[in-house]
Scaffold this motif. Structure first.
Motif, short mmCIF file in Angstrom:
data_model
loop_
_atom_site.label_atom_id
_atom_site.label_comp_id
_atom_site.label_asym_id
_atom_site.label_seq_id
_atom_site.Cartn_x
_atom_site.Cartn_y
_atom_site.Cartn_z
N SER A 198 -36.92 27.42 16.27
CA SER A 198 -37.24 26.04 15.89
C SER A 198 -36.84 25.77 14.44
N ALA A 199 -35.92 24.81 14.25
CA ALA A 199 -35.51 24.43 12.90
C ALA A 199 -36.67 23.82 12.14
N GLN A 200 -37.53 23.06 12.83
CA GLN A 200 -38.69 22.46 12.18
C GLN A 200 -39.66 23.53 11.69
N THR A 201 -39.88 24.53 12.51
CA THR A 201 -40.76 25.64 12.10
C THR A 201 -40.18 26.34 10.88
N GLN A 202 -38.87 26.55 10.88
CA GLN A 202 -38.25 27.24 9.75
C GLN A 202 -38.39 26.42 8.47
N ALA A 203 -38.26 25.11 8.55
CA ALA A 203 -38.45 24.26 7.37
C ALA A 203 -39.86 24.40 6.82
N GLN A 204 -40.84 24.47 7.72
CA GLN A 204 -42.23 24.66 7.30
C GLN A 204 -42.41 26.03 6.64
N GLN A 205 -41.71 27.02 7.19
CA GLN A 205 -41.81 28.37 6.63
C GLN A 205 -41.20 28.44 5.23
N VAL A 206 -40.10 27.72 5.01
CA VAL A 206 -39.52 27.67 3.67
C VAL A 206 -40.52 27.07 2.69
N GLN A 207 -41.15 25.96 3.08
CA GLN A 207 -42.11 25.31 2.18
C GLN A 207 -43.29 26.22 1.90
N THR A 208 -43.75 26.95 2.92
CA THR A 208 -44.85 27.90 2.72
C THR A 208 -44.48 28.96 1.70
N MET A 209 -43.25 29.45 1.78
CA MET A 209 -42.82 30.49 0.85
C MET A 209 -42.59 29.93 -0.56
N ILE A 210 -42.13 28.68 -0.65
CA ILE A 210 -42.02 28.03 -1.96
C ILE A 210 -43.41 27.95 -2.60
N ASN A 211 -44.39 27.51 -1.81
CA ASN A 211 -45.75 27.39 -2.31
C ASN A 211 -46.35 28.74 -2.69
N ALA A 212 -45.90 29.80 -1.99
CA ALA A 212 -46.43 31.15 -2.25
C ALA A 212 -45.84 31.79 -3.50
N GLY A 213 -44.79 31.18 -4.05
CA GLY A 213 -44.23 31.69 -5.30
C GLY A 213 -43.11 32.68 -5.16
N VAL A 214 -42.37 32.63 -4.03
CA VAL A 214 -41.24 33.55 -3.90
C VAL A 214 -40.18 33.21 -4.94
N ASP A 242 -31.66 33.18 7.35
CA ASP A 242 -30.73 33.09 8.47
C ASP A 242 -31.09 31.78 9.17
N ALA A 243 -30.33 30.74 8.92
CA ALA A 243 -30.70 29.38 9.33
C ALA A 243 -30.67 29.19 10.84
N GLN A 244 -31.74 28.65 11.38
CA GLN A 244 -31.74 28.27 12.79
C GLN A 244 -30.80 27.09 13.00
N ASP A 245 -30.78 26.17 12.04
CA ASP A 245 -29.85 25.04 12.06
C ASP A 245 -29.27 24.92 10.66
N SER A 246 -27.99 25.21 10.51
CA SER A 246 -27.38 25.31 9.19
C SER A 246 -27.36 23.97 8.45
N ALA A 247 -27.32 22.85 9.18
CA ALA A 247 -27.30 21.54 8.55
C ALA A 247 -28.72 21.09 8.19
N GLN A 248 -29.65 21.25 9.11
CA GLN A 248 -31.02 20.81 8.86
C GLN A 248 -31.69 21.58 7.73
N ILE A 249 -31.26 22.82 7.50
CA ILE A 249 -31.88 23.64 6.47
C ILE A 249 -31.47 23.19 5.07
N LYS A 250 -30.48 22.32 4.96
CA LYS A 250 -29.93 21.91 3.66
C LYS A 250 -31.01 21.37 2.73
N SER A 251 -31.87 20.50 3.21
CA SER A 251 -32.91 19.92 2.36
C SER A 251 -33.91 20.97 1.91
N SER A 252 -34.17 21.96 2.77
CA SER A 252 -35.09 23.05 2.40
C SER A 252 -34.48 23.93 1.32
#
Length: 369
Positions: free
Chosen positions: A90-106, A112-122
């Protein structure tokens, strides 16, 4: 393979933590976990690396990519934490996971993008927070710092060469071939297709072409539709963009009475067994260890503010037009003849894992045991 990785200290501890991200609720559902060599994300600060993989229908990600990456990071940076999540397709799930990791301070994200275009904003959101981004296996769009994968057009060329060799004298300009491609959201799928069609152009007739979306059940449905449309006896060859889809297509071939060569890629264990048994003709072996370890090296170098030019020696242009420093590894065509020299010699599988009771006689005939 073009992976020369620096030797470093061996880590002494490993602690698992959970991200608690929601599951996708379908085949290849989302799972998430983390592996740490020192501290949690909350306490680890500048030593946190995030690893996001796209799906778990394909066996490679959970079985090989994740543990190999984590082990190499531990070796290179004992005080670093690897925080992990799988998007479950799920590209939507992956976007949420990116935000979670941003918030966690990575500080570094390997995606490895589920959708290479949709991940651009993340990717852009991560970069806005000063996070370095490594595209893994699939080239994400956006301001990516580095990319590691294989020469994916070469993968497609090898697939085409493998199919033509398996077809032998049946490979003629009028011979009907069924082509089942990967998901167009994955830029690698286009590279595989380009390489394959270049290799077979003018030598066979691509009589049916559809996307299997990297899903065995979808690929099986598309193949069945092709066989019904063309007639089972008229199909001279089948191209599957990967081994996962090939598993579904092989079942469709059996049900429809299609007797033709089929190949894939990824060198999954079940595909190697099908090659031994003769129900799949070839796969393309992309060694997971050098790819995962190159990604770990890039992540640790970026984490420490070091140059990545010793690893990323090439450049690849992403779908968003970004020029990305890249490490492009070399794939290998795998047939029955070189199983011992590839996946067995590299320690990916043992002969015992390949030659289970169901494949014992075929393994003996193939000289594997």
């Amino acid at each position: 393979m073009n992976s020369t990785l620096r030797t470093a200290v061996v880590a002494t501890t490993a602690v698992s933590i959970a991200l608690g991200l929601a599951a996708c609720g379908k085949a290849g559902s989302s799972s998430s976990s983390s592996s740490s060599s020192s501290s949690t994300a909350a306490a680890g600060g500048s030593q946190v690396i995030g690893l996001l993989l796209p799906e778990n229908t394909t066996t490679r990600y959970e079985q090989f990519d994740k543990p190999l990456f984590v082990a190499k990071v531990k070796q290179l940076a004992p005080n670093a934490t690897v925080q992990y999540a799988n998007a479950g397709g799920s590209a939507q799930t992956q976007a949420q996971q990116v935000q979670t990791m941003i918030n966690a301070g990575v500080k570094v994200l390997v995606i490895d993008a589920q959708d290479s275009a949709q991940i651009k904003s993340s990717v852009a959101a991560a970069k806005a927070k000063g996070i370095k981004v490594v595209a893994y296996d699939r080239l994400a769009q956006g301001p990516v710092d580095a990319y590691v994968s294989f020469d994916n057009e070469k993968v497609g060329e090898l697939q085409g060469q493998g199919l033509l060799a398996a077809m032998g004298s049946a490979a003629t300009p009028s011979a009907k071939v069924v082509e089942i491609d990967g998901d167009s959201a994955d830029p690698n799928a286009a590279d595989f297709k380009k390489g394959f069609t270049t290799a077979v152009a003018g030598k066979v007739n691509i009589a049916y072409d559809a996307s299997g979306l990297w899903k065995p059940d979808v690929a099986a449905q598309k193949a069945t539709a092709a066989f019904n449309q063309l007639g089972a006896k008229n199909v001279a060859g089948v191209y599957s963009a990967n081994d996962g889809m090939a598993a579904g297509i092989v079942t469709s071939m059996k049900n429809a009475g299609v007797k033709a060569p089929i190949g894939g890629q990824d060198a999954q264990l079940d595909a190697v067994q099908r090659i031994v048994a003769g129900t799949q003709s070839y796969t393309v072996y992309k060694a997971y260890k050098p790819e995962a370890e190159a990604a770990a090296q890039l992540a640790v170098d970026l984490l420490n503010g070091q140059s990545i030019t010793s690893v990323a020696t090439a450049t690849k242009t992403s779908g968003s037009g970004d020029q990305v420093p890249s490490d492009l590894l070399t794939p290998v065509l795998l047939t029955k003849a070189n199983i011992k020299d590839t996946v067995v010699a590299d320690g990916l599988y043992t002969v015992a894992q390949i030659c289970t009771a169901d494949f014992a006689s075929a393994c003996t005939a193939a000289g594997l045991q």
